[in-house]
Design an enzyme around this catalytic site. Structure first.
Site, PDB file in Angstrom:
ATOM      1  N   ASP A   1      24.409  18.319  55.370  1.00  0.00           N
ATOM      2  CA  ASP A   1      23.645  17.623  54.344  1.00  0.00           C
ATOM      3  C   ASP A   1      24.228  17.960  52.963  1.00  0.00           C
ATOM      4  O   ASP A   1      25.421  17.740  52.730  1.00  0.00           O
ATOM      5  CB  ASP A   1      22.166  18.007  54.483  1.00  0.00           C
ATOM      6  CG  ASP A   1      21.223  17.170  53.640  1.00  0.00           C
ATOM      7  OD1 ASP A   1      20.895  16.049  54.062  1.00  0.00           O
ATOM      8  OD2 ASP A   1      20.812  17.651  52.578  1.00  0.00           O
TER       9      ASP A   1
ATOM     10  N   TYR B   1      19.390  16.019  43.631  1.00  0.00           N
ATOM     11  CA  TYR B   1      19.303  14.558  43.563  1.00  0.00           C
ATOM     12  C   TYR B   1      19.253  14.074  42.128  1.00  0.00           C
ATOM     13  O   TYR B   1      19.702  12.965  41.825  1.00  0.00           O
ATOM     14  CB  TYR B   1      18.054  14.077  44.314  1.00  0.00           C
ATOM     15  CG  TYR B   1      18.098  14.364  45.788  1.00  0.00           C
ATOM     16  CD1 TYR B   1      18.673  13.461  46.678  1.00  0.00           C
ATOM     17  CD2 TYR B   1      17.550  15.541  46.307  1.00  0.00           C
ATOM     18  CE1 TYR B   1      18.718  13.723  48.041  1.00  0.00           C
ATOM     19  CE2 TYR B   1      17.590  15.801  47.669  1.00  0.00           C
ATOM     20  CZ  TYR B   1      18.173  14.895  48.523  1.00  0.00           C
ATOM     21  OH  TYR B   1      18.215  15.162  49.862  1.00  0.00           O
TER      22      TYR B   1
ATOM     23  N   HIS C   1      19.028  14.217  62.389  1.00  0.00           N
ATOM     24  CA  HIS C   1      19.714  14.726  61.199  1.00  0.00           C
ATOM     25  C   HIS C   1      19.957  16.227  61.227  1.00  0.00           C
ATOM     26  O   HIS C   1      21.039  16.691  60.863  1.00  0.00           O
ATOM     27  CB  HIS C   1      18.906  14.358  59.947  1.00  0.00           C
ATOM     28  CG  HIS C   1      19.583  14.756  58.667  1.00  0.00           C
ATOM     29  ND1 HIS C   1      20.773  14.195  58.258  1.00  0.00           N
ATOM     30  CD2 HIS C   1      19.244  15.663  57.708  1.00  0.00           C
ATOM     31  CE1 HIS C   1      21.132  14.734  57.101  1.00  0.00           C
ATOM     32  NE2 HIS C   1      20.235  15.626  56.755  1.00  0.00           N
TER      33      HIS C   1
END
Length: 341
Positions: free
Chosen positions: A105, A235, A311
Site C-alpha cells: 500500500d 493522502y 488488499h
C-alpha cells in the site's frame, strides 16, 4: 499483543527532524518491511518471524505519522522526498549500503520512490498491491478524481483536514479497523451522495480465518493512541498517481513537480516483484496494466504474482506471501553472486 510482538526488539532512531519507531528481529541481510494504511509495523508480524527464522535481519518501521513514530501536523511533511529520506536514514543507522525492501500500500509507494530516486541503496524490491506508474507531468489526479468520481470517492474525502477524522470518530476504533481491514469490496470505493466513506463501508459480523479479534484490537488500541491524522496526511500531500508529486497547494505542487521532473521517463531497473490479491480493489482497477506489457517495460526486471485474496494480502495469505518474498530474496542474492563470478 500476540506472542510474535513480544519477540521483537523495539528501537527509535532520529531521521532529519523526526523520530521513527521500528521493530527488528533476526540477523543477516537487511530487509525493510514498509506498511500501508491504516496500519503500523504489526501488519508484518507474520513475515517478521518467518524471514528472521530464515536468516535475515528484519526491520519494520512505523512510517512517519503512524504508530509510535513522530507525526508532523502539516501535510507538507509527507512528501515523497520525506519518505525516501526516512528510508535512507534507516539504512544509514544500520550502516547498510543496500537492503531488500518490501512495501504494501503506501509502503509500496515509498518503496517505488526509493527505487526510482536511490536505486543504489536497493538490492531488490517486493511491492504488494500497488504497482509502479510512470509520472505524468500533465495529470493532476485529485482534480480528475473529483470530476470523474465526485465527492464520494474516498481519496477526495480524505483531502479536507479534519473531515475524515470527524467521520471516523462516530465509531469506536475497533469498528473502524474492521471496516478497513476486512474490506471485501472489489469496486471503486465511492460513497453515495451525501455519505461519508466510513459510513458506506460495511462492518463484518464474522471474522475471516486470517485475523482474530485480539489482533484487530491491537490495531484499534494503537490508533486510539496515535490518531488518524498522520496516516491521512499521506493522502493530503499528494496528487495521487502512486508515484506523483505533492498537490497540497500550487506552490508546493510546483516545487515537488520540479524536483521529480529530472526522473521523468526513468525506468525502475532494480530487481522487483509485484504481488497482489485477485480481489483487491486496486488490482481490479489496474488488472490490464499489471498483467500487460507496459508495467514490465517500465520495470524491466519484474516478476508478477497474483494470489487469491484481497488488499491486505500479507495477512490474509501470510504463509504464501512470506514464501514468495523469501524466494525473491534468495533469487536476487543468487543472481548477484553469479554476476560477480
Amino acid at each position: 499483543m500476540s506472542s510474535i510482538s513480544c519477540e521483537v526488539e523495539h528501537l527509535r532512531i532520529k531521521t532529519y527532524g523526526i523520530w521513527l519507531h521500528m521493530v527488528e528481529q533476526g540477523a543477516g541481510p537487511l530487509v525493510l518491511l514498509l506498511h500501508g494504511f491504516p496500519e503500523f509495523w504489526y501488519s508484518w508480524r507474520h513475515q517478521i518471524a518467518f524471514l528472521a527464522k530464515h536468516g535475515y535481519h528484519v526491520v519494520a518501521p512505523d512510517l512517519r505519522g503512524c504508530g509510535d513514530s513522530d507525526a508532523p501536523l502539516s501535510p507538507t511533511s509527507y512528501s515523497v522526498v520525506h519518505l525516501v529520506g526516512d528510508l535512507i536514514s534507516i539504512l544509514d543507522h544500520f550502516s547498510e549500503q543496500q537492503a531488500f525492501i518490501v512495501g504494501h500500500d503506501w509502503g509500496a509507494v515509498a518503496g517505488w520512490f526509493l527505487c526510482l530516486l536511490r536505486p543504489d541503496r536497493v538490492k531488490g524490491f517486493v511491492s504488494l498491491s500497488v504497482p509502479y506508474f510512470q509520472r505524468d507531468p500533465n495529470t493532476k489526479l485529485i482534480e480528475s478524481y473529483r470530476q470523474v468520481f465526485g465527492d464520494g470517492f474516498y481519496i477526495c474525502q480524505f483531502q479536507e483536514p479534519g473531515r475524515a477524522e470527524r467521520a471516523f470518530a462516530r465509531y469506536d476504533y475497533l469498528t473502524v479497523m474492521k471496516k478497513f481491514l476486512l474490506i471485501t469490496k472489489t469496486d471503486i470505493l465511492i460513497a453515495p451522495l451525501g455519505m461519508e466513506i466510513i459510513d458506506y463501508l460495511e462492518t463484518s459480523s464474522l471474522l475471516p480465518p486470517w485475523i482474530t479479534e485480539e489482533e484487530l484490537q491491537v490495531y484499534a488500541d494503537k490508533f486510539q493512541e496515535s490518531g488518524f491524522t498522520g496516516p491521512l496526511n499521506y493522502y493530503r500531500a499528494m496528487d495521487l498517481c502512486l508515484c506523483n508529486a505533492v498537490h497540497l497547494s500550487e506552490i508546493l505542487n510546483d516545487r515537488n513537480w520540479e524536483l521529480l521532473a529530472a526522473w521523468q521517463g526513468t525506468k525502475v531497473k532494480v530487481p522487483a516483484k509485484f504481488i497482489a490479491g485477485d480481489k483487491d480493489i486496486g488490482f481490479e482497477s489496474t488488472r490490464e496494466y499489471v498483467t500487460g506489457d507496459i508495467f514490465k517495460q517500465l520495470v524491466p526486471n519484474l516478476e508478477v504474482v497474483i494470489l487469491d485474496g484481497h488488499h491486505f494480502i500479507q495477512q490474509e495469505r501470510a504463509q504464501e506471501v512470506s514464501e514468495e518474498i523469501l524466494c525473491f530474496l534468495r533469487k536476487v542474492s543468487l543472481d548477484s553472486v553469479s554476476s560477480q563470478v
